[in-house]
Write a protein that holds these residues in place. Structure first.
Motif, PDB file in Angstrom:
ATOM      1  N   SER A   1       1.006   2.961  11.137  1.00  0.00           N
ATOM      2  CA  SER A   1       0.899   3.526   9.555  1.00  0.00           C
ATOM      3  C   SER A   1       1.477   4.973   9.917  1.00  0.00           C
ATOM      4  CB  SER A   1      -0.683   3.833   9.664  1.00  0.00           C
ATOM      5  OG  SER A   1      -1.172   4.772  10.791  1.00  0.00           O
TER       6      SER A   1
ATOM      7  N   LYS B   1      -0.822  10.420   2.999  1.00  0.00           N
ATOM      8  CA  LYS B   1      -0.635   9.259   2.652  1.00  0.00           C
ATOM      9  C   LYS B   1      -0.695   8.213   3.608  1.00  0.00           C
ATOM     10  CE  LYS B   1       1.679  10.977  -1.466  1.00  0.00           C
ATOM     11  NZ  LYS B   1       2.927  10.691  -2.287  1.00  0.00           N
ATOM     12  N   GLU B   2      -0.225   8.700   4.952  1.00  0.00           N
ATOM     13  CA  GLU B   2      -0.340   7.803   6.400  1.00  0.00           C
ATOM     14  C   GLU B   2      -1.463   7.194   6.302  1.00  0.00           C
ATOM     15  OE1 GLU B   2       1.670  10.118   9.142  1.00  0.00           O
ATOM     16  OE2 GLU B   2       3.831   9.887   8.519  1.00  0.00           O
TER      17      GLU B   2
ATOM     18  N   THR C   1      -2.778   4.741   3.980  1.00  0.00           N
ATOM     19  CA  THR C   1      -2.340   3.586   4.321  1.00  0.00           C
ATOM     20  C   THR C   1      -2.728   2.820   5.365  1.00  0.00           C
ATOM     21  OG1 THR C   1      -0.087   4.395   3.200  1.00  0.00           O
ATOM     22  CG2 THR C   1       0.089   2.415   4.480  1.00  0.00           C
TER      23      THR C   1
ATOM     24  N   TRP D   1       0.926  -1.231   0.030  1.00  0.00           N
ATOM     25  CA  TRP D   1       0.199  -0.026  -0.011  1.00  0.00           C
ATOM     26  C   TRP D   1       0.701   1.109   0.063  1.00  0.00           C
ATOM     27  CZ3 TRP D   1      -4.331  -0.931  -1.833  1.00  0.00           C
ATOM     28  CH2 TRP D   1      -4.933  -1.965  -1.549  1.00  0.00           C
ATOM     29  N   GLN D   2       2.030   1.414   0.566  1.00  0.00           N
ATOM     30  CA  GLN D   2       2.948   2.139   0.703  1.00  0.00           C
ATOM     31  C   GLN D   2       3.473   2.616  -0.916  1.00  0.00           C
ATOM     32  OE1 GLN D   2       5.666   1.354   3.618  1.00  0.00           O
ATOM     33  NE2 GLN D   2       4.940   2.647   5.394  1.00  0.00           N
TER      34      GLN D   2
END
Length: 593
Positions: free
Chosen positions: A513, A33-34, A37, A5-6
């Motif tokens: 995360s 983004k974190e 994820t 996912w990252q």
């Protein structure tokens, strides 16, 4: 899975989207983004199943015609006066088209029974073939029909499933004996059905009907083969493949045809009078009346249409997959944000709003000017509405605050890349503080600094306590160097002290995360205590991590903790006011009272 996912969310392609979302939420791209994820890691499986079930349900409902307006209203059969079919016994052998697969089970068979008063047996099973390839095939089901039941007309559908499944066409036999037909081929099965029906029901008239023209060269070959067999046996064919009216665009629009093969009730209402007239003629010993024929497409043209439909189908499913993927990401991220931002957390209920808090009437710091410098914790990211704790503390103590916050930022003003995302150095603590001075903020009595957990992710350096107290000597690319620069700047600019507030306890497992690491944060806390020794009265550290009374009767992850914290890092309104608040207020009173 985390790396997977990252790899998706941290790619440069996604940057424009995250930049837009970040500006709306008031955080950095990194934070967005974190949480995408972490949302996928935490809730992706659940939302994948939900989306999969929704798609499957919609697909089935569409397949069966429940979403087609052509299946609702306007298909009632009109009574035919003195119909030659009245009282006749009709047996229909077929598959999904005969059954009414995409018309909620109501096909032309039911309409003819209603309009004429004929007694109709609908022996139809979806997905079956003429060729004898199992107990559900036409031939196998024909043999199971009650031979003793009367039959005045026997009607058979030229199944499209044989074309779809690639049944061998075969060829017409020379004789008419049952044993001479190869029922593993289409032609052999057709002849067997004709011969069996005539032998069983005393030379009963047999009628075949075809589907209208669609993108299938194989079915076109079956229609042509049927014409030769019908001539051999003297049976009638309702030839929809070449019927100009039936193939008109108005009769093939979606409300009439749920797909290229299966009619809706509205479509069957177009077919039924034609089939009824044909059967009425046969019942009276006549040939089926001729109907205007259309110009049938050639086999190459049908093959071209078939390829075109396949391409469109693939593109459609690709679009569905993209939308579904977006729905899973959106749902998972939203669910994560609901939790992290405390949108449904009891600790953010209205009773904890600032207007419902009671100010200390004896507050010794009423009217004092506070300057809050931090990232998402001082932004109030977990309050459900980005309500800075400054507002809450102003309500409790009567202070007046200025807030300089930006979620996802670090104390260290260092250039770094975290999972491919470049840091915005200008957004770190000291560069933002340096945009404030006595011109923008004439009076500041105390600068409150959040000990950012973002510095504990390992992408920046904690640094060491300097021997100097000169502003120009500090390495602001380190966490501690930046803190010292802030202390010196606050003193030089406003003559104000600096208070650093450290966060409450967390464990790495609850912050995977974001990537915060407890060991690094504890090192930062230790260095803050060293700063206390160095700077004396100019600096105070509120160490919430090592305040034992905070954790009496509260265990990380229990119900009370979850009411105080939206996640491991961010307090709720209640958490700021009741859990962190007393210790911060006590320190404020000591410094400013």
């Amino acid at each position: 899975m985390l790396e997977f996912w990252q790899g998706i969310f941290y790619s440069a392609i996604a940057d424009p989207i995250f930049a837009k979302v970040a500006s709306i939420l008031g955080v950095t791209k990194q934070v967005c983004k974190e949480y995408c994820t972490s949302g996928m890691m935490t809730y992706g499986g659940k939302y994948f199943l939900i989306v999969l079930v929704v798609i499957a349900l919609l697909f089935v409902l569409k397949l069966l015609g429940f979403l087609n307006p052509g299946n609702y209203g306007g298909s009632a059969a009109q009574k035919t006066a003195n119909s030659p079919l009245a009282g006749k016994k009709l047996i229909f052998l077929g598959s999904s088209v005969t059954k009414g697969f995409a018309a909620r089970g109501r096909s032309f068979v039911d309409m003819i029974a209603e309009s004429t008063g004929a007694s109709c047996v609908k022996e139809a099973v979806s997905g079956t073939t003429l060729v004898d390839n199992g107990e559900r095939s036409y031939v196998a089901r024909l043999k199971k029909l009650d031979k003793s039941q009367p039959c005045d007309l026997f009607i058979c559908q030229l199944s499209t499933n044989d074309a779809t499944k690639g049944s061998p066409l075969g060829k017409m036999a020379e004789g008419k004996e049952l044993s001479s037909f190869d029922t593993k081929t289409v032609c052999g099965a057709i002849e067997y059905i004709i011969a069996y029906a005539k032998q069983t029901w005393n030379d009963v008239p047999v009628v075949f009907y075809t589907s209208p023209e669609y993108a299938s060269p194989a079915y076109q070959a079956m229609v042509e083969a049927l014409a030769g067999i019908a001539k051999k046996w003297g049976v009638e064919v309702i030839d929809f493949w070449h019927d100009r009216e039936i193939n008109m665009p108005v009769n093939k629009k979606r409300s009439c045809m749920n797909d290229q093969i299966h009619p809706t009730q509205k479509g069957y209402a177009v077919w039924a009078p034609v089939i009824e007239a044909a059967l009425a003629a046969v019942a009276q010993g006549k040939s089926i009346p001729a109907r205007p024929a259309g110009s049938a497409a050639s086999a190459p043209e049908l093959a071209k249409r078939k390829t075109s439909r396949l391409v469109k189908s693939v593109l459609c499913w690709v679009l569905v997959a993209v939308v579904a993927f977006g729905a899973v990401i959106g749902g998972s991220t939203y669910n994560q944000l609901v939790v992290v931002k405390g949108l449904k957390n009891a600790g953010n209920s209205a009773e904890h709003n600032p207007e419902n808090l009671t100010m200390d009437p004896n507050s010794p710091i009423k009217g004092k000017k506070l300057f809050w410098l931090g990232s998402s914790v001082f932004q109030g990211f977990g309050t459900g509405e980005n309500m800075s704790p400054a507002v809450i503390f102003d309500a409790l103590t009567g202070t007046e605050s200025t807030v300089e916050v930006k979620g996802g930022t670090t104390l260290a003003a260092a250039s770094y890349s975290l999972n491919g995302v470049e840091a915005d150095v200008s957004g770190s603590y000291y560069p933002r503080l340096s945009t404030h001075d006595t011109a923008t903020d004439p009076q500041v009595d105390l600068v409150l600094v959040q000990l950012s957990t973002n510095d504990s992710k390992g992408q920046t350096t904690v640094g060491e306590v300097s021997a100097s107290k000169n502003l120009e000597d500090f390495d602001i690319e380190t966490t501690i160097g930046s803190l010292e620069a802030i202390i010196a700047y606050a003193d030089k600019t406003w003559g104000a002290r600096t208070m650093v507030i450290g966060g409450s306890q967390f464990v790495d497992e609850m912050t995977y995360s974001g990537g915060q690491k407890a060991t690094i944060y504890l090192e930062m806390i230790d260095k803050c205590h060293q700063l206390e020794e160095k700077w004396g009265e100019q600096f105070v550290f509120v160490d919430l991590w090592n305040t034992p009374e905070m954790y009496e009767n509260i265990e990380m992850g229990d119900a009370q903790w979850r009411a105080y914290m939206s996640d491991a890092i961010h307090p709720t309104k209640w958490g700021y006011a009741e859990w962190w608040g007393p210790h911060i207020i006590e320190a404020l009173y000591r410094q400013l009272g």
